[in-house]
Scaffold this motif. Sequence first.
Motif, PDB file in Angstrom:
ATOM      1  N   SER A  28       0.808  -1.215   0.000  1.00 38.25           N
ATOM      2  CA  SER A  28       0.000   0.000   0.000  1.00 38.25           C
ATOM      3  C   SER A  28       0.843   1.268   0.000  1.00 38.25           C
ATOM      4  O   SER A  28       0.630   2.173  -0.805  1.00 38.25           O
ATOM      5  CB  SER A  28      -0.938   0.015   1.209  1.00 38.25           C
ATOM      6  OG  SER A  28      -1.861  -1.049   1.150  1.00 38.25           O
ATOM      7  N   SER A  29       1.812   1.337   0.893  1.00 38.50           N
ATOM      8  CA  SER A  29       2.579   2.573   1.069  1.00 38.50           C
ATOM      9  C   SER A  29       3.865   2.611   0.266  1.00 38.50           C
ATOM     10  O   SER A  29       4.441   3.675   0.066  1.00 38.50           O
ATOM     11  CB  SER A  29       2.917   2.778   2.546  1.00 38.50           C
ATOM     12  OG  SER A  29       3.865   1.810   2.977  1.00 38.50           O
ATOM     13  N   GLU A 121      -3.786   7.747   6.579  1.00 43.11           N
ATOM     14  CA  GLU A 121      -5.038   7.051   6.301  1.00 43.11           C
ATOM     15  C   GLU A 121      -5.267   5.916   7.303  1.00 43.11           C
ATOM     16  O   GLU A 121      -6.390   5.696   7.768  1.00 43.11           O
ATOM     17  CB  GLU A 121      -5.021   6.490   4.880  1.00 43.11           C
ATOM     18  CG  GLU A 121      -6.319   5.785   4.493  1.00 43.11           C
ATOM     19  CD  GLU A 121      -6.285   5.278   3.063  1.00 43.11           C
ATOM     20  OE1 GLU A 121      -7.169   5.649   2.283  1.00 43.11           O
ATOM     21  OE2 GLU A 121      -5.356   4.509   2.727  1.00 43.11           O
ATOM     22  N   ARG A 122      -4.209   5.208   7.646  1.00 45.95           N
ATOM     23  CA  ARG A 122      -4.347   4.115   8.612  1.00 45.95           C
ATOM     24  C   ARG A 122      -4.731   4.648   9.991  1.00 45.95           C
ATOM     25  O   ARG A 122      -5.517   4.020  10.706  1.00 45.95           O
ATOM     26  CB  ARG A 122      -3.030   3.326   8.686  1.00 45.95           C
ATOM     27  CG  ARG A 122      -2.787   2.459   7.455  1.00 45.95           C
ATOM     28  CD  ARG A 122      -1.421   1.810   7.488  1.00 45.95           C
ATOM     29  NE  ARG A 122      -1.251   0.905   6.350  1.00 45.95           N
ATOM     30  CZ  ARG A 122      -0.098   0.362   5.991  1.00 45.95           C
ATOM     31  NH1 ARG A 122       0.996   0.622   6.676  1.00 45.95           N
ATOM     32  NH2 ARG A 122      -0.036  -0.439   4.939  1.00 45.95           N
ATOM     33  N   THR A 123      -4.176   5.795  10.363  1.00 37.54           N
ATOM     34  CA  THR A 123      -4.546   6.398  11.641  1.00 37.54           C
ATOM     35  C   THR A 123      -6.018   6.788  11.646  1.00 37.54           C
ATOM     36  O   THR A 123      -6.738   6.554  12.632  1.00 37.54           O
ATOM     37  CB  THR A 123      -3.678   7.632  11.917  1.00 37.54           C
ATOM     38  OG1 THR A 123      -2.299   7.236  11.983  1.00 37.54           O
ATOM     39  CG2 THR A 123      -4.071   8.298  13.228  1.00 37.54           C
ATOM     40  N   HIS A 185      -8.476  16.102   5.204  1.00 41.29           N
ATOM     41  CA  HIS A 185      -9.942  16.043   5.218  1.00 41.29           C
ATOM     42  C   HIS A 185     -10.488  15.182   4.074  1.00 41.29           C
ATOM     43  O   HIS A 185     -11.541  14.553   4.225  1.00 41.29           O
ATOM     44  CB  HIS A 185     -10.530  17.457   5.170  1.00 41.29           C
ATOM     45  CG  HIS A 185     -10.411  18.185   6.468  1.00 41.29           C
ATOM     46  ND1 HIS A 185      -9.359  19.025   6.746  1.00 41.29           N
ATOM     47  CD2 HIS A 185     -11.202  18.168   7.577  1.00 41.29           C
ATOM     48  CE1 HIS A 185      -9.504  19.509   7.977  1.00 41.29           C
ATOM     49  NE2 HIS A 185     -10.608  19.015   8.499  1.00 41.29           N
ATOM     50  N   LEU A 186      -9.775  15.133   2.957  1.00 41.09           N
ATOM     51  CA  LEU A 186     -10.181  14.240   1.871  1.00 41.09           C
ATOM     52  C   LEU A 186     -10.092  12.783   2.311  1.00 41.09           C
ATOM     53  O   LEU A 186     -10.998  11.977   2.039  1.00 41.09           O
ATOM     54  CB  LEU A 186      -9.303  14.476   0.642  1.00 41.09           C
ATOM     55  CG  LEU A 186      -9.561  13.552  -0.554  1.00 41.09           C
ATOM     56  CD1 LEU A 186     -10.993  13.678  -1.046  1.00 41.09           C
ATOM     57  CD2 LEU A 186      -8.570  13.850  -1.676  1.00 41.09           C
ATOM     58  N   LEU A 187      -9.012  12.436   3.022  1.00 44.91           N
ATOM     59  CA  LEU A 187      -8.878  11.065   3.528  1.00 44.91           C
ATOM     60  C   LEU A 187      -9.981  10.742   4.532  1.00 44.91           C
ATOM     61  O   LEU A 187     -10.493   9.613   4.566  1.00 44.91           O
ATOM     62  CB  LEU A 187      -7.503  10.871   4.166  1.00 44.91           C
ATOM     63  CG  LEU A 187      -6.304  10.904   3.210  1.00 44.91           C
ATOM     64  CD1 LEU A 187      -5.003  10.793   3.984  1.00 44.91           C
ATOM     65  CD2 LEU A 187      -6.399   9.783   2.175  1.00 44.91           C
ATOM     66  N   VAL A 188     -10.357  11.711   5.340  1.00 41.76           N
ATOM     67  CA  VAL A 188     -11.442  11.496   6.306  1.00 41.76           C
ATOM     68  C   VAL A 188     -12.754  11.227   5.586  1.00 41.76           C
ATOM     69  O   VAL A 188     -13.489  10.291   5.940  1.00 41.76           O
ATOM     70  CB  VAL A 188     -11.586  12.705   7.252  1.00 41.76           C
ATOM     71  CG1 VAL A 188     -12.856  12.566   8.103  1.00 41.76           C
ATOM     72  CG2 VAL A 188     -10.376  12.828   8.163  1.00 41.76           C
ATOM     73  N   VAL A 189     -13.070  12.018   4.562  1.00 41.66           N
ATOM     74  CA  VAL A 189     -14.349  11.837   3.876  1.00 41.66           C
ATOM     75  C   VAL A 189     -14.374  10.519   3.111  1.00 41.66           C
ATOM     76  O   VAL A 189     -15.414   9.858   3.015  1.00 41.66           O
ATOM     77  CB  VAL A 189     -14.656  13.043   2.949  1.00 41.66           C
ATOM     78  CG1 VAL A 189     -13.983  12.920   1.593  1.00 41.66           C
ATOM     79  CG2 VAL A 189     -16.162  13.208   2.769  1.00 41.66           C
ATOM     80  N   LEU A 190     -13.233  10.091   2.604  1.00 42.28           N
ATOM     81  CA  LEU A 190     -13.167   8.779   1.950  1.00 42.28           C
ATOM     82  C   LEU A 190     -13.457   7.664   2.959  1.00 42.28           C
ATOM     83  O   LEU A 190     -14.214   6.728   2.671  1.00 42.28           O
ATOM     84  CB  LEU A 190     -11.801   8.576   1.299  1.00 42.28           C
ATOM     85  CG  LEU A 190     -11.530   9.367   0.011  1.00 42.28           C
ATOM     86  CD1 LEU A 190     -10.060   9.250  -0.384  1.00 42.28           C
ATOM     87  CD2 LEU A 190     -12.422   8.875  -1.125  1.00 42.28           C
ATOM     88  N   GLN A 191     -12.841   7.762   4.136  1.00 40.75           N
ATOM     89  CA  GLN A 191     -13.086   6.758   5.174  1.00 40.75           C
ATOM     90  C   GLN A 191     -14.544   6.771   5.616  1.00 40.75           C
ATOM     91  O   GLN A 191     -15.134   5.718   5.880  1.00 40.75           O
ATOM     92  CB  GLN A 191     -12.170   7.019   6.377  1.00 40.75           C
ATOM     93  CG  GLN A 191     -10.751   6.555   6.185  1.00 40.75           C
ATOM     94  CD  GLN A 191     -10.625   5.057   6.090  1.00 40.75           C
ATOM     95  OE1 GLN A 191     -11.229   4.322   6.870  1.00 40.75           O
ATOM     96  NE2 GLN A 191      -9.853   4.584   5.131  1.00 40.75           N
ATOM     97  N   LEU A 195     -14.321   4.190   1.686  1.00 44.49           N
ATOM     98  CA  LEU A 195     -13.427   4.160   0.540  1.00 44.49           C
ATOM     99  C   LEU A 195     -12.013   4.479   1.015  1.00 44.49           C
ATOM    100  O   LEU A 195     -11.807   4.842   2.171  1.00 44.49           O
ATOM    101  CB  LEU A 195     -13.877   5.176  -0.515  1.00 44.49           C
ATOM    102  CG  LEU A 195     -15.246   4.917  -1.146  1.00 44.49           C
ATOM    103  CD1 LEU A 195     -15.690   6.108  -1.979  1.00 44.49           C
ATOM    104  CD2 LEU A 195     -15.227   3.646  -1.992  1.00 44.49           C
ATOM    105  N   SER A 196     -11.040   4.338   0.116  1.00 45.13           N
ATOM    106  CA  SER A 196      -9.654   4.552   0.509  1.00 45.13           C
ATOM    107  C   SER A 196      -8.877   5.253  -0.596  1.00 45.13           C
ATOM    108  O   SER A 196      -9.347   5.394  -1.730  1.00 45.13           O
ATOM    109  CB  SER A 196      -8.973   3.211   0.822  1.00 45.13           C
ATOM    110  OG  SER A 196      -8.801   2.465  -0.377  1.00 45.13           O
ATOM    111  N   LEU A 197      -7.672   5.670  -0.244  1.00 45.72           N
ATOM    112  CA  LEU A 197      -6.775   6.275  -1.214  1.00 45.72           C
ATOM    113  C   LEU A 197      -6.459   5.297  -2.346  1.00 45.72           C
ATOM    114  O   LEU A 197      -6.308   5.700  -3.500  1.00 45.72           O
ATOM    115  CB  LEU A 197      -5.487   6.718  -0.520  1.00 45.72           C
ATOM    116  CG  LEU A 197      -4.503   7.564  -1.329  1.00 45.72           C
ATOM    117  CD1 LEU A 197      -5.153   8.844  -1.807  1.00 45.72           C
ATOM    118  CD2 LEU A 197      -3.273   7.864  -0.493  1.00 45.72           C
TER     119      LEU A 197
END
Length: 211
Positions: A28-29, A121-123, A185-191, A195-197
């Motif tokens: 992933s990373s 994202e994992r956090t 904030h984009l990562l938060v809204v995906l979660q 959804l994910s990156l």
Amino acid sequence: MKITASNLDQLAWEKMDGLLPCMVQDASSGRLLMQGYVNQDALQTTLKSGHVTFFSRSKQRLWTKGESSGNTLSLVSLTADCDRDAVLALAHPHGPTCHLGTESCWVPETQPVASELIELERTIAERKIALAAGTPGKSYTASLLQSGIRRCAQKVGEEGVEVALAAVAQDDDALLNESADLLYHLLVVLQARNLSLSDVVEVLRSRRANP
């Protein structure tokens, strides 16, 4: 070369008396996690079990990462380099990889910059799990997720405007800070939408394949 159970004999085993170095990379990373050695049996076991397995030179036996600690490496793919004398394993780590209790056997400064987004994202995902379990804690991420998708989406909109304003009317530091806020904030809204990156990257890949 993609490594399969049917082409293991095509690797250059003769160069190191039946052993080849195997680097493990977070699928992933992109973060480099560890390095070990494999023989044919180790690769066969890896392919069959789905967990990265090495040949331990100290124990003189096969050794599956995490067999004692539980911190396994779930296989995504195995490939060989151009000379077929080194192996790269892409894997998803379950817990720290290094025996010292760290995620990687290398210091963070040597890791890909993009991996920081995956760590963030994992956090966020951990905060979401804690929220679902009824133990959200007092983090900003937990409170934002708890406020619902509309509030999360609103924050993305607000930060997008802030980035645009900083780009045309403020200095570089302001633009960088606002950009960091937008990415978070984009990562938060995906979660919030489950959804994910990685899902976003798949869209980018499809566009690259069909420009």
